[in-house]
Design a protein around this motif. Structure first.
Motif, PDB file in Angstrom:
ATOM      1  N   LEU A  84       0.835  -1.202   0.000  1.00  0.00           N
ATOM      2  CA  LEU A  84       0.000   0.000   0.000  1.00  0.00           C
ATOM      3  C   LEU A  84       0.867   1.248   0.000  1.00  0.00           C
ATOM      4  CD1 LEU A  84      -2.806  -1.014   2.550  1.00  0.00           C
ATOM      5  CD2 LEU A  84      -2.926  -0.985   0.052  1.00  0.00           C
ATOM      6  N   GLY A  85       0.614   2.131  -0.958  1.00  0.00           N
ATOM      7  CA  GLY A  85       1.390   3.369  -1.018  1.00  0.00           C
ATOM      8  C   GLY A  85       1.043   4.298   0.125  1.00  0.00           C
ATOM      9  N   ALA A  86      -0.241   4.585   0.271  1.00  0.00           N
ATOM     10  CA  ALA A  86      -0.693   5.449   1.364  1.00  0.00           C
ATOM     11  C   ALA A  86      -0.971   4.586   2.582  1.00  0.00           C
ATOM     12  CB  ALA A  86      -1.956   6.192   0.948  1.00  0.00           C
ATOM     13  N   LYS A  87      -0.447   5.001   3.713  1.00  0.00           N
ATOM     14  CA  LYS A  87      -0.646   4.259   4.960  1.00  0.00           C
ATOM     15  C   LYS A  87      -1.233   5.220   6.000  1.00  0.00           C
ATOM     16  CE  LYS A  87       2.836   0.666   4.261  1.00  0.00           C
ATOM     17  NZ  LYS A  87       3.015   0.903   2.816  1.00  0.00           N
ATOM     18  N   PRO A  88      -2.558   5.426   5.932  1.00  0.00           N
ATOM     19  CA  PRO A  88      -3.177   6.425   6.805  1.00  0.00           C
ATOM     20  C   PRO A  88      -3.090   6.043   8.275  1.00  0.00           C
ATOM     21  CG  PRO A  88      -4.848   5.104   5.722  1.00  0.00           C
ATOM     22  CD  PRO A  88      -3.545   4.727   5.090  1.00  0.00           C
ATOM     23  N   LEU A  89      -2.850   7.040   9.100  1.00  0.00           N
ATOM     24  CA  LEU A  89      -2.926   6.847  10.546  1.00  0.00           C
ATOM     25  C   LEU A  89      -4.400   6.860  10.928  1.00  0.00           C
ATOM     26  CD1 LEU A  89      -1.516   6.684  13.342  1.00  0.00           C
ATOM     27  CD2 LEU A  89      -1.608   9.206  13.381  1.00  0.00           C
ATOM     28  N   ILE A  90      -4.820   5.834  11.660  1.00  0.00           N
ATOM     29  CA  ILE A  90      -6.215   5.714  12.082  1.00  0.00           C
ATOM     30  C   ILE A  90      -6.279   5.925  13.589  1.00  0.00           C
ATOM     31  CG2 ILE A  90      -8.260   4.239  12.170  1.00  0.00           C
ATOM     32  CD1 ILE A  90      -7.170   2.764   9.727  1.00  0.00           C
ATOM     33  N   SER A  91      -6.998   6.963  13.999  1.00  0.00           N
ATOM     34  CA  SER A  91      -7.147   7.274  15.425  1.00  0.00           C
ATOM     35  C   SER A  91      -8.424   6.633  15.939  1.00  0.00           C
ATOM     36  CB  SER A  91      -7.209   8.789  15.633  1.00  0.00           C
ATOM     37  OG  SER A  91      -6.040   9.420  15.161  1.00  0.00           O
ATOM     38  N   ALA A 187      -9.516  -5.371  11.847  1.00  0.00           N
ATOM     39  CA  ALA A 187     -10.466  -4.271  11.684  1.00  0.00           C
ATOM     40  C   ALA A 187      -9.838  -3.048  11.023  1.00  0.00           C
ATOM     41  CB  ALA A 187     -11.071  -3.906  13.038  1.00  0.00           C
ATOM     42  N   LEU A 188      -8.768  -2.529  11.590  1.00  0.00           N
ATOM     43  CA  LEU A 188      -8.181  -1.296  11.059  1.00  0.00           C
ATOM     44  C   LEU A 188      -7.486  -1.535   9.722  1.00  0.00           C
ATOM     45  CD1 LEU A 188      -6.844   0.398  14.315  1.00  0.00           C
ATOM     46  CD2 LEU A 188      -9.107   0.544  13.231  1.00  0.00           C
ATOM     47  N   TYR A 189      -6.942  -2.738   9.529  1.00  0.00           N
ATOM     48  CA  TYR A 189      -6.391  -3.076   8.206  1.00  0.00           C
ATOM     49  C   TYR A 189      -7.481  -3.000   7.142  1.00  0.00           C
ATOM     50  CZ  TYR A 189      -5.818  -6.282   4.308  1.00  0.00           C
ATOM     51  OH  TYR A 189      -5.850  -6.850   3.057  1.00  0.00           O
ATOM     52  N   GLU A 190      -8.680  -3.539   7.453  1.00  0.00           N
ATOM     53  CA  GLU A 190      -9.773  -3.515   6.477  1.00  0.00           C
ATOM     54  C   GLU A 190     -10.170  -2.068   6.157  1.00  0.00           C
ATOM     55  OE1 GLU A 190     -11.758  -6.011   5.030  1.00  0.00           O
ATOM     56  OE2 GLU A 190     -11.680  -7.784   6.320  1.00  0.00           O
ATOM     57  N   ILE A 191     -10.171  -1.194   7.164  1.00  0.00           N
ATOM     58  CA  ILE A 191     -10.470   0.212   6.912  1.00  0.00           C
ATOM     59  C   ILE A 191      -9.417   0.804   5.975  1.00  0.00           C
ATOM     60  CG2 ILE A 191     -10.637   2.500   7.967  1.00  0.00           C
ATOM     61  CD1 ILE A 191     -13.033   0.817   8.611  1.00  0.00           C
ATOM     62  N   ALA A 192      -8.147   0.552   6.265  1.00  0.00           N
ATOM     63  CA  ALA A 192      -7.059   1.087   5.441  1.00  0.00           C
ATOM     64  C   ALA A 192      -7.130   0.550   4.017  1.00  0.00           C
ATOM     65  CB  ALA A 192      -5.712   0.748   6.071  1.00  0.00           C
ATOM     66  N   ALA A 193      -7.453  -0.744   3.872  1.00  0.00           N
ATOM     67  CA  ALA A 193      -7.568  -1.331   2.535  1.00  0.00           C
ATOM     68  C   ALA A 193      -8.712  -0.696   1.755  1.00  0.00           C
ATOM     69  CB  ALA A 193      -7.779  -2.841   2.645  1.00  0.00           C
ATOM     70  N   GLU A 194      -9.816  -0.385   2.441  1.00  0.00           N
ATOM     71  CA  GLU A 194     -10.946   0.266   1.779  1.00  0.00           C
ATOM     72  C   GLU A 194     -10.568   1.681   1.348  1.00  0.00           C
ATOM     73  OE1 GLU A 194     -14.891   0.052   0.292  1.00  0.00           O
ATOM     74  OE2 GLU A 194     -13.572  -1.489   1.136  1.00  0.00           O
ATOM     75  N   VAL A 195      -9.808   2.374   2.185  1.00  0.00           N
ATOM     76  CA  VAL A 195      -9.345   3.722   1.833  1.00  0.00           C
ATOM     77  C   VAL A 195      -8.441   3.660   0.603  1.00  0.00           C
ATOM     78  CG1 VAL A 195      -7.954   5.682   2.604  1.00  0.00           C
ATOM     79  CG2 VAL A 195      -9.577   4.605   4.175  1.00  0.00           C
ATOM     80  N   ALA A 196      -7.573   2.643   0.571  1.00  0.00           N
ATOM     81  CA  ALA A 196      -6.675   2.503  -0.575  1.00  0.00           C
ATOM     82  C   ALA A 196      -7.458   2.216  -1.857  1.00  0.00           C
ATOM     83  CB  ALA A 196      -5.663   1.394  -0.311  1.00  0.00           C
ATOM     84  N   ALA A 197      -8.517   1.391  -1.750  1.00  0.00           N
ATOM     85  CA  ALA A 197      -9.311   1.040  -2.928  1.00  0.00           C
ATOM     86  C   ALA A 197     -10.240   2.171  -3.350  1.00  0.00           C
ATOM     87  CB  ALA A 197     -10.120  -0.228  -2.644  1.00  0.00           C
ATOM     88  N   HIS A 198     -10.628   3.019  -2.387  1.00  0.00           N
ATOM     89  CA  HIS A 198     -11.577   4.108  -2.671  1.00  0.00           C
ATOM     90  C   HIS A 198     -11.072   5.379  -1.984  1.00  0.00           C
ATOM     91  CE1 HIS A 198     -14.479   1.211  -4.308  1.00  0.00           C
ATOM     92  NE2 HIS A 198     -14.101   0.427  -3.319  1.00  0.00           N
ATOM     93  N   PRO A 199     -10.086   6.037  -2.570  1.00  0.00           N
ATOM     94  CA  PRO A 199      -9.451   7.185  -1.908  1.00  0.00           C
ATOM     95  C   PRO A 199     -10.397   8.343  -1.625  1.00  0.00           C
ATOM     96  CG  PRO A 199      -8.142   6.417  -3.787  1.00  0.00           C
ATOM     97  CD  PRO A 199      -9.454   5.720  -3.859  1.00  0.00           C
ATOM     98  N   ASP A 200     -11.518   8.403  -2.335  1.00  0.00           N
ATOM     99  CA  ASP A 200     -12.449   9.507  -2.126  1.00  0.00           C
ATOM    100  C   ASP A 200     -13.418   9.249  -0.969  1.00  0.00           C
ATOM    101  OD1 ASP A 200     -13.400  12.093  -2.945  1.00  0.00           O
ATOM    102  OD2 ASP A 200     -15.201  11.108  -3.718  1.00  0.00           O
ATOM    103  N   ALA A 201     -13.348   8.079  -0.364  1.00  0.00           N
ATOM    104  CA  ALA A 201     -14.272   7.744   0.721  1.00  0.00           C
ATOM    105  C   ALA A 201     -14.127   8.729   1.872  1.00  0.00           C
ATOM    106  CB  ALA A 201     -14.014   6.324   1.216  1.00  0.00           C
ATOM    107  N   ALA A 202     -15.256   9.047   2.511  1.00  0.00           N
ATOM    108  CA  ALA A 202     -15.244   9.946   3.666  1.00  0.00           C
ATOM    109  C   ALA A 202     -15.829   9.291   4.905  1.00  0.00           C
ATOM    110  CB  ALA A 202     -16.025  11.223   3.350  1.00  0.00           C
TER     111      ALA A 202
END
Length: 651
Positions: A84-91, A187-202
């Motif tokens: 994954l290129g983007a690795k968002p920090l999830i709080s 759980a948080l991996y699945e969130i990050a994977a969804e963000v990577a697949a759909h960068p526009d998700a809010a």
């Protein structure tokens, strides 16, 4: 999210019917009632407990087969994370107040065990008087720098504490977690994977279930993809809900005064702000609600406050969306959820009710009398599409209906073609709203047409379907599910044969919600939409699936189809049409199946309003074995090498 049912609909139906038989028998034989029923009661109670336990065991089996991460899964997830290129920090935001020590430790440990390493846990202690809370939180913060803790000086309740925890967050995404619940490791991996697949998700949300003190899981809620109408009825997002932090900042975080439904209020404001297209659903159980044995559940007054806060949040949301005159009621049979009654237009549009028929005068008389005499709607016309009636009683009925009610009868002889009959009647219709109605429909209450028209006139809404009951009160239709049915897997009715007082899993039988298709036995839609999509397909779908095809073309044009349970009618299913699988009909039916499969194959296999973890064989909440869900790490799994044959097998 409270659940309205804990065992399958078929089982509850069988129990209810069996108890009804016993009740009738006991009334006929009072002397036996006094002697036999006291003996049966202690036998029935353990039987019901055993049946409920068996269903729970089925879910445990599903969890073991479908959700347990094998070593190759863990390796694949690690490999996926590395790419994954983007690795968002999830709080992870967690307000805490007087949590029992074992549950607080378990909640924190479930975050520490996350496979996604880029997280922080932001905890606000809402001035807990129990000394163990501060001790456990201090130990956690000392153990891991990713855990941030702030103790509030005074108790501010859940909204204030959540905002304090939110102020600690620095991640791009914020995930909400209660102080005694659990996250699975993925759980948080699945969130990050969804963000990577759909960068526009809010906004991202997942499925959820419950866990007891021993970690046993039960009562899963397998949700549909995002549905704005279902969100009005209940907090569809709930847990695990994740939001872009900048979105949370823009909408002002949690609002004081909505305690008990603060997450529902947040979800309504967030989705309104970002738009439905930026809301994503992960069809996986990524959150476990803790059910503490020996701890009292919500009191009636507390539940009432939560429901009232939810209703106020929905009212605020509608007002902010520009919806005028709507009122919020309790959903029938599920009063913890909302029913939105939208304003009826001051100048009601003309409605054209189209009823195809061929003879069957008794059925038709009941149907038309219900529309003209027992329906509270001020502007309607009735058009009967007569497919070659010859019986004297029917012809006499036509004449009476013309004289008494101004009903128009269009002679349309020829082979039965449901699509052609409706299309030709549509050309004669003058109404702004069209209602297609079977001749075996019987009106129950006067407000059904007002309800359907009110929804049909809403911007963005396409076809509107009713809640249809069999003559004995059992449910016949509350929306169609795609991919169901033998042969072909085209579509099938959801909720069939449920008892009249059964609200369905998570109240899905009794709340307004989006569906992919509804039956043309009772379907309302604006005339302009029918003109846009071209009406029914009379060339290829003369009898079966023409309503499903119409609804899918309406959906393809950008509208949402809706199930409106407050519009309730009786329907004698197929009273005027034979079995599609009888030899004389089979060839035609299979041709129509092929048309639907060729035209809509991909759509039929992915109904956004039917979770891929639910069975397509039985539409009552049964589990899918195997799941149809595609896991985000699937492409990274490396199969274990086959073991070499031993000497004996080689010999």
């Amino acid at each position: 999210m409270p659940e309205t049912t804990t065992i399958p609909a078929r089982l509850r139906r069988w129990v209810r019917e069996s108890l009804g038989v016993l009740r009738r028998w006991s009334h006929r034989h009072p002397h036996l009632r006094r002697s036999v029923l006291p003996l049966l009661r202690p036998l029935l109670r353990p039987l019901l407990r055993e049946l409920a336990d068996r269903f729970a065991s089925r879910y445990r089996d599903w969890v073991r087969i479908e959700e347990t991460l094998a070593p190759q899964d863990l390796a694949a997830i690690a490999a996926h994370i590395a790419t994954l290129g983007a690795k968002p920090l999830i709080s992870v935001v967690m307000p805490v107040y007087n949590t029992p020590e074992p549950f607080l430790r378990a909640a924190i440990a479930s975050v520490e065990a996350q496979l996604w390493p880029h997280w922080q846990l932001c905890i606000a202690d809402d001035a807990s008087p129990a000394p163990h809370v501060a001790r456990v939180l201090a130990e956690a913060a000392a153990r891991d720098a990713r855990i941030r803790v702030e103790r509030r000086a005074v108790n501010g309740h859940i909204c204030a504490a959540s905002n304090t925890a939110l102020a600690l967050a620095t991640g791009e995404w914020v995930a909400l977690m209660d102080h005694d619940d659990l996250l699975p490791p993925s759980a948080l991996y699945e969130i990050a994977a969804e963000v990577a697949a759909h960068p526009d998700a809010a906004v991202i949300y997942s499925d959820e279930d419950h866990a007891d003190n021993h970690g046993n899981r039960s009562r899963p809620y397998f949700k549909p993809d995002f549905d704005p109408d279902l969100l009005l009825a209940q907090n569809l997002v709930s847990h695990l809900g994740a939001y872009r932090r900048d979105l949370m900042t823009e909408i002002g975080g949690f609002r004081d005064g909505f305690e008990g439904s603060q997450d529902h209020d947040l979800a309504l404001r967030a989705t309104r702000h970002c738009g439905a297209a930026r809301v994503r659903h992960i069809p996986a159980v990524l959150y476990h609600w803790r059910q503490q044995s020996g701890v009292a559940s919500f009191s009636e007054s507390e539940m009432e406050r939560c429901v009232a806060a939810s209703s106020r949040a929905v009212a605020d949301h509608l007002a902010a969306s520009g919806v005028v005159g709507a009122r919020i009621e309790r959903a029938p049979l599920a009063p913890i959820f909302n029913r939105v009654v939208f304003a009826f237009p001051t100048k009601p549009p003309l409605v054209s009710v189209i009823i195809p028929t061929r003879d069957r005068a008794k059925l038709l008389r009941t149907c038309v009398e219900g529309v003209v005499s027992r329906t509270d709607y001020p502007a309607l016309e009735i058009i009967i599409a007569d497919n070659g009636s010859v019986e004297r009683a029917t012809l006499a009925l036509f004449e009476n209906l013309r004289k008494a009610h101004g009903v128009r009868v269009l002679p349309l002889p020829g082979p039965f073609n449901f699509s052609r009959l409706n299309n030709q009647a549509l050309r004669e219709a003058r109404g702004e709203v069209i209602v297609f109605l079977n001749n075996d429909i019987d009106v129950i209450g006067p407000g059904w047409l007002r309800e359907m028209v009110t929804h049909a006139l809403r911007p963005g809404i396409g076809a509107v379907g009713a809640r249809l009951l069999f003559a004995d009160g059992r449910l016949q239709h509350c929306g169609d599910v795609l991919g169901v049915g033998f042969p072909g897997g085209v579509a099938g009715h959801y909720g069939g044969l449920a008892a009249p007082d059964d609200p369905g899993p998570f109240a899905t039988y009794v709340v307004t919600r989006s569906v992919s298709a509804v039956t043309a036995a009772c379907l309302a839609v604006r005339r302009a939409i029918l003109d846009e999509v071209g009406g029914f397909d009379e060339a290829n779908l003369a009898v079966a699936f023409n309503d499903v095809d119409l609804c899918l073309r309406i959906r393809e044009a950008g509208y949402r189809n809706l199930y409106a349970p407050a519009a309730e009618l009786y329907h004698l299913e197929s009273a005027t049409r034979g079995d599609d699988l009888r030899p004389e009909h089979r060839e035609r039916f299979m041709a129509e199946v092929r048309v639907m499969r060729d035209r809509w194959g991909a759509a039929l296999d992915q109904d956004p309003y039917w979770n891929p973890n639910l069975s397509l064989s039985v539409l009552d909440g049964q589990l899918a074995f195997p799941t149809r869900r595609v896991k985000p790490w699937r492409d990274f799994i490396k199969e274990a090498p086959c073991a070499p044959p031993d000497a004996r097998s080689a010999a």
